[in-house]
Design a protein around this motif. Structure first.
Motif, PDB file in Angstrom:
ATOM      1  N   SER A 221      38.492  52.084  32.807  1.00  0.00           N
ATOM      2  CA  SER A 221      39.246  50.896  33.217  1.00  0.00           C
ATOM      3  C   SER A 221      39.353  50.739  34.716  1.00  0.00           C
ATOM      4  O   SER A 221      39.882  49.744  35.183  1.00  0.00           O
ATOM      5  N   ARG A 222      38.911  51.747  35.458  1.00  0.00           N
ATOM      6  CA  ARG A 222      39.149  51.729  36.897  1.00  0.00           C
ATOM      7  C   ARG A 222      37.860  51.567  37.682  1.00  0.00           C
ATOM      8  O   ARG A 222      36.833  52.099  37.298  1.00  0.00           O
ATOM      9  N   SER A 223      37.943  50.835  38.776  1.00  0.00           N
ATOM     10  CA  SER A 223      36.774  50.614  39.622  1.00  0.00           C
ATOM     11  C   SER A 223      37.064  51.093  41.032  1.00  0.00           C
ATOM     12  O   SER A 223      38.188  50.983  41.517  1.00  0.00           O
ATOM     13  N   PHE A 224      36.025  51.595  41.659  1.00  0.00           N
ATOM     14  CA  PHE A 224      36.145  52.072  43.039  1.00  0.00           C
ATOM     15  C   PHE A 224      35.474  51.057  43.965  1.00  0.00           C
ATOM     16  O   PHE A 224      34.441  50.487  43.618  1.00  0.00           O
ATOM     17  N   ASN A 225      36.062  50.819  45.108  1.00  0.00           N
ATOM     18  CA  ASN A 225      35.457  49.915  46.079  1.00  0.00           C
ATOM     19  C   ASN A 225      34.517  50.704  46.982  1.00  0.00           C
ATOM     20  O   ASN A 225      34.951  51.389  47.908  1.00  0.00           O
ATOM     21  N   TRP A 226      33.219  50.577  46.690  1.00  0.00           N
ATOM     22  CA  TRP A 226      32.222  51.312  47.475  1.00  0.00           C
ATOM     23  C   TRP A 226      31.957  50.616  48.800  1.00  0.00           C
ATOM     24  O   TRP A 226      31.498  51.240  49.744  1.00  0.00           O
TER      25      TRP A 226
ATOM     26  N   ASP B 140      47.543  34.366  47.932  1.00  0.00           N
ATOM     27  CA  ASP B 140      48.786  35.011  47.517  1.00  0.00           C
ATOM     28  C   ASP B 140      48.595  36.438  47.036  1.00  0.00           C
ATOM     29  O   ASP B 140      49.562  37.147  46.791  1.00  0.00           O
ATOM     30  N   PHE B 141      47.346  36.845  46.853  1.00  0.00           N
ATOM     31  CA  PHE B 141      47.111  38.210  46.380  1.00  0.00           C
ATOM     32  C   PHE B 141      46.187  38.909  47.371  1.00  0.00           C
ATOM     33  O   PHE B 141      45.220  38.311  47.838  1.00  0.00           O
ATOM     34  N   PRO B 142      46.491  40.169  47.716  1.00  0.00           N
ATOM     35  CA  PRO B 142      45.638  40.848  48.690  1.00  0.00           C
ATOM     36  C   PRO B 142      44.266  41.173  48.127  1.00  0.00           C
ATOM     37  O   PRO B 142      44.105  41.289  46.907  1.00  0.00           O
ATOM     38  N   THR B 143      43.306  41.331  49.009  1.00  0.00           N
ATOM     39  CA  THR B 143      42.035  41.899  48.591  1.00  0.00           C
ATOM     40  C   THR B 143      42.202  43.408  48.736  1.00  0.00           C
ATOM     41  O   THR B 143      43.282  43.872  49.074  1.00  0.00           O
ATOM     42  N   ARG B 144      41.163  44.147  48.491  1.00  0.00           N
ATOM     43  CA  ARG B 144      41.259  45.597  48.700  1.00  0.00           C
ATOM     44  C   ARG B 144      40.330  45.984  49.847  1.00  0.00           C
ATOM     45  O   ARG B 144      39.602  45.135  50.364  1.00  0.00           O
ATOM     46  N   THR B 145      40.354  47.243  50.222  1.00  0.00           N
ATOM     47  CA  THR B 145      39.416  47.713  51.238  1.00  0.00           C
ATOM     48  C   THR B 145      38.489  48.745  50.611  1.00  0.00           C
ATOM     49  O   THR B 145      38.747  49.236  49.518  1.00  0.00           O
ATOM     50  N   LYS B 146      37.463  49.057  51.356  1.00  0.00           N
ATOM     51  CA  LYS B 146      36.548  50.115  50.950  1.00  0.00           C
ATOM     52  C   LYS B 146      37.335  51.411  50.740  1.00  0.00           C
ATOM     53  O   LYS B 146      38.237  51.721  51.507  1.00  0.00           O
ATOM     54  N   GLY B 147      37.006  52.129  49.673  1.00  0.00           N
ATOM     55  CA  GLY B 147      37.642  53.429  49.473  1.00  0.00           C
ATOM     56  C   GLY B 147      38.915  53.403  48.653  1.00  0.00           C
ATOM     57  O   GLY B 147      39.663  54.377  48.642  1.00  0.00           O
ATOM     58  N   VAL B 148      39.195  52.273  47.975  1.00  0.00           N
ATOM     59  CA  VAL B 148      40.414  52.167  47.182  1.00  0.00           C
ATOM     60  C   VAL B 148      40.024  51.897  45.725  1.00  0.00           C
ATOM     61  O   VAL B 148      39.045  51.220  45.454  1.00  0.00           O
ATOM     62  N   VAL B 149      40.798  52.455  44.814  1.00  0.00           N
ATOM     63  CA  VAL B 149      40.557  52.230  43.390  1.00  0.00           C
ATOM     64  C   VAL B 149      41.440  51.092  42.902  1.00  0.00           C
ATOM     65  O   VAL B 149      42.544  50.903  43.405  1.00  0.00           O
ATOM     66  N   GLU B 150      40.933  50.307  41.960  1.00  0.00           N
ATOM     67  CA  GLU B 150      41.734  49.218  41.410  1.00  0.00           C
ATOM     68  C   GLU B 150      41.502  49.055  39.927  1.00  0.00           C
ATOM     69  O   GLU B 150      40.526  49.576  39.376  1.00  0.00           O
TER      70      GLU B 150
END
Ligand code: SF4
Ligand code: SF4
Lengths: 257, 128
Positions: free
Chosen positions: A163-168, A183-193
């Motif tokens: 269920s989890r993805s990593f931001n490569w 209204d919703f943040p994006t993520r950065t490299k190196g974070v799981v979502e």
């Protein structure tokens, strides 16, 4: 310089006194704690759950996936190894390994199953996170704190559902033009979502984006602890199964086939 | 004392060098210009008094983050008794619409590196 035993004891005493005073200082520091007001609009539950009535799913419909991608600024990296996904489609034998057999009904065999984080009652991902970047809220939602995640990916190894993805890479360039939800943040490299059961929408009194987007009534979201809730009614009337229940994760997403 | 004169002379020179930045800026009033910040046009009051915001906005933002993300609380009760949504993009940046003209300018002036809030949080589009 020689220190006499007497002066040594004096200095030690002063240090101990300093340690004794620290709790008092801490108490003063806490007096400045901020005030918050309760939010009357928020949807609350003892234990949130989602029921997916797959018999109502329309062929080739991806409304729930699109709504989720939009709401959460999920980058479009295609079906690659680096793909980021919160809701995605899985075949029957991948979604429910161990219960499939060769003579299963044709309809079910070819039906895509929408899958997502199960917000397990006994979540292995939470147990392994070394920094508590993922944890279970009181209402059962398994939540991620992107600020705190160090990207160690222990949780990805622990989750038996993928269920989890990593931001490569930095996901921003992969968010399609004009689709950014400010209204919703994006993520950065190196974070799981992963899926968050739309906590940001529940806080405003809205149903999750996928539930709202489905016009076929496939998705029912509600409180398992409330015997009169919609989810309890559906679960009480129809036979439902969970993904890999034998693992003891106690998933909170139920499927009606 | 041997070499007393030399030591005192050395001390004077040392103090002069150490305090140079202070009296130099005093002497050159215009040496560093105060940053001209873009202030909100139709709002006169921030969530807390200006002095507090100037000194403690970073702690406040950290606490807001913890309340929203970790405790699921979204509404802030200010010391003036007003309620605000705890949101960088929807509350702070509704008034302070330009990160460049507000946040960055003051951070550059104070020699504080610009924070990485906007690596994730979406800033309002600058109307060029
Ligand atoms: S489905 Fe995976 S990510 Fe979601 S709560 Fe269960 S173990 Fe954690
Ligand atoms: S990748 Fe992030 S959320 Fe997952 S276990 Fe590591 S720190 Fe925790």
């Amino acid at each position: 310089m020689m220190k006499s035993r007497r002066s040594f004891l004096k200095i030690s005493g002063a240090c101990l006194l300093g340690l004794g005073v620290k709790p008092v200082l801490n108490a003063f520091a806490q007096a400045e704690r901020m005030e918050i007001a309760p939010n009357p609009n928020a949807l609350r539950a003892g234990r949130w759950a989602l029921v997916v009535d797959i018999t109502k799913c329309r062929d080739d419909c991806t409304d729930c996936i699109n709504a989720c991608n939009r709401a959460h600024n999920i980058p479009d990296l295609g079906r690659t190894k680096e793909e980021v996904k919160w809701i995605w489609n899985e075949s029957y034998e991948h979604a429910f390994p161990g219960v499939e057999h060769e003579f299963v009904e044709e309809r079910v065999k070819h039906q895509p199953f929408m899958v997502l984080c199960n917000h397990c009652d006994n979540p292995p991902c939470v147990r392994v996170c070394p920094v508590q970047a993922t944890w279970k809220r009181e209402d059962g939602i398994v939540m991620m704190d992107f600020h705190r995640c160090i990207g160690c990916r222990c949780c990805m190894a622990a989750c038996p559902y993928g269920s989890r993805s990593f931001n490569w890479t930095d996901p921003r360039p992969y968010i399609p033009e004009g689709r950014m939800n400010p209204d919703f943040p994006t993520r950065t490299k190196g974070v799981v979502e992963k899926c968050n059961f739309c906590v940001e929408r529940l806080a405003k009194g809205l149903q999750p984006a996928c539930v709202e987007s489905c016009s076929s009534g496939v998705l029912t979201f509600g409180d398992l602890d409330d015997p009169n809730s919609e989810v309890r009614k559906v679960l009480g009337e129809r036979y439902s199964i969970q993904r890999k229940p034998e693992l003891g994760t106690r998933p909170r997403v139920y499927y009606i086939l | 004392m041997y070499d007393g004169g030399k030591i005192i002379a050395g001390l004077v020179i040392f103090l002069g060098v150490v305090t140079f930045p202070f009296w130099y800026t005093q002497a050159n009033e215009e040496a560093i210009e105060k940053p001209q910040l873009l202030l909100p046009a139709d709002e006169t009051e921030c969530v807390e008094p200006t002095a507090y915001m100037r000194a403690s906005h970073m702690q406040m933002l950290n606490e807001w983050r913890d309340f929203v993300v970790r405790e699921g609380q979204a509404t802030y009760l200010s010391s003036t008794g007003k309620m605000y949504e705890m949101s960088l993009t929807r509350t702070c940046m509704k008034c302070h619409t330009s990160r460049q003209e507000f946040c960055n300018k003051c951070h550059a002036y104070s020699g504080v590196s610009t924070p990485y809030c906007w690596d994730c949080h979406v800033e309002p589009k600058e109307s060029a």
